[in-house]
Design a protein around this motif. Sequence first.
Motif, short mmCIF file in Angstrom:
data_model
loop_
_atom_site.label_atom_id
_atom_site.label_comp_id
_atom_site.label_asym_id
_atom_site.label_seq_id
_atom_site.Cartn_x
_atom_site.Cartn_y
_atom_site.Cartn_z
N ALA A 1 35.13 -79.24 -11.45
CA ALA A 1 35.51 -78.48 -10.25
C ALA A 1 36.24 -77.20 -10.64
CB ALA A 1 36.39 -79.34 -9.35
N ALA A 2 37.16 -77.31 -11.59
CA ALA A 2 37.93 -76.13 -12.02
C ALA A 2 37.03 -75.11 -12.71
CB ALA A 2 39.06 -76.57 -12.94
N LEU A 3 36.11 -75.59 -13.55
CA LEU A 3 35.22 -74.66 -14.25
C LEU A 3 34.31 -73.92 -13.28
CD1 LEU A 3 34.07 -73.53 -16.89
CD2 LEU A 3 32.52 -75.50 -16.97
N ILE A 4 33.75 -74.65 -12.31
CA ILE A 4 32.88 -74.01 -11.31
C ILE A 4 33.66 -72.99 -10.49
CG2 ILE A 4 31.52 -74.44 -9.23
CD1 ILE A 4 30.86 -77.23 -10.51
N LEU A 5 34.89 -73.33 -10.12
CA LEU A 5 35.70 -72.41 -9.33
C LEU A 5 36.17 -71.22 -10.17
CD1 LEU A 5 37.70 -74.97 -7.20
CD2 LEU A 5 35.98 -73.36 -6.39
N TRP A 6 36.39 -71.42 -11.45
CA TRP A 6 36.70 -70.29 -12.34
C TRP A 6 35.53 -69.31 -12.36
CZ3 TRP A 6 34.43 -69.23 -17.33
CH2 TRP A 6 35.02 -68.13 -17.98
N LEU A 7 34.31 -69.85 -12.49
CA LEU A 7 33.12 -69.00 -12.47
C LEU A 7 32.96 -68.34 -11.10
CD1 LEU A 7 30.69 -71.36 -14.40
CD2 LEU A 7 31.63 -69.18 -15.23
N PHE A 8 33.28 -69.08 -10.05
CA PHE A 8 33.16 -68.53 -8.70
C PHE A 8 34.10 -67.34 -8.51
CE2 PHE A 8 34.95 -68.40 -4.39
CZ PHE A 8 33.81 -68.11 -3.66
#
Length: 414
Positions: A311-318
């Motif tokens: 979740a954190a990695l996807i949101l970092w990319l987002f």
Amino acid sequence: MTTPSSRIPAMDVLRGCAVMGILWMNIAVFALPAQAYFSPAAAGPLSTGDILFWTVSFLAVDGKMRALFSMLFGASMLLLIDREEMAGHDGQRTQMIRAAWLFVFGLAHYLLLWSGDILMIYALVGLAALLFVRKEPLALVKWAFLFFLAHFLVCAFFITTLHAWSHAAAAPDAASHIPAGFADFIGSFSDPAHPAIRSEFEIYRGNYAGIFMHHVALFGSQWLTTLPFVTLDTLGFMLLGMAMLKGGFLTGRWQAEQYWRTARHCFLIGLLPMAGLAWWVIASGFATLPALGTVLAWSFPFRIPLAVGWAALILWLFTRYRDRRLTHRIAAVGRLALSNYLGTSIVMSATFYGWGLGLFGQVRYSLLPLLVIAAWVVMLLWSPLWQRRFALGPMEWLWRTLVGGQTQKIRNSD
């Protein structure tokens, strides 16, 4: 019920990634006997490519995408209740009606298409989660980890009883039925020639009526027995999602560096022990007890940080690429999550089952990712095209119409 103008883009992107990731794990159960989910050896001898696909799936996807989807389901419940109450309605009552129809969708999905349905679980667990919606984030986290502990203990107890059975079967003075029963159980998870596995091939290569009757029999005999292994962790992740929404994590309001640090720490915590477990299972030759124990119990504590890490990695990319075309496409997949979830079941059932192309058991384990990627491409293409003309996906529209008791507008021009 979320309207297009009230969507949270970060959560749509997370939901889109989760829906696509869930297919990565589910495809093995569409294409092969259900036992292959726990050990690919159930479908026959393994190549290096088969083992590599299993390893990547186990480390990166297994349980993590379902956990991410559960977190988002819990967060969405809070958003729905808040919106309903702001409109002067009973938010919890609306959620109950919503869960009832979701259960109906799930039951139809289970019986008519695929016995791996998760919607019924979400409907039931979502009702239990209503008891916690007023709690503060810290309390939600504490309750989540209490349910995680309960889930682990249930699974660990089950695996421990299997080891006790193994020792009893190996005892010199064991009654003949004990080693015979244990050997039959082990064979049902690992021997492609075992009647339980052979029957899966026969049923799913057969006609639609036979598959439907098999699903009816499964629902009546096995569905309830699986609940203790899937409800407690699902509830825990729903509560964790509620806490993460209240803390601003899921809405994309954190700084990019905060998301990156969270992802890095979570992957450092979870990946190394998961790699050790994967090595143990592979070194055992995918023996039933190590494989079953690892998938059900021993990997679970590490799935929690890895799910949060994803979740954190996807949101970092987002936060870095929110205006990219691919980001918008993934968000569109997330906005049509229910339609995409059920749509993949239609396509995969038609691909593998006897009433369709009949490829069940004929596609090597290592080739399944190619079909997953093809399905991802279709999702990424059709979802934004549909949303250019329609405000809701077809299944989202039906769900909201049934919950609201009146036909919902679907066209963007309405």
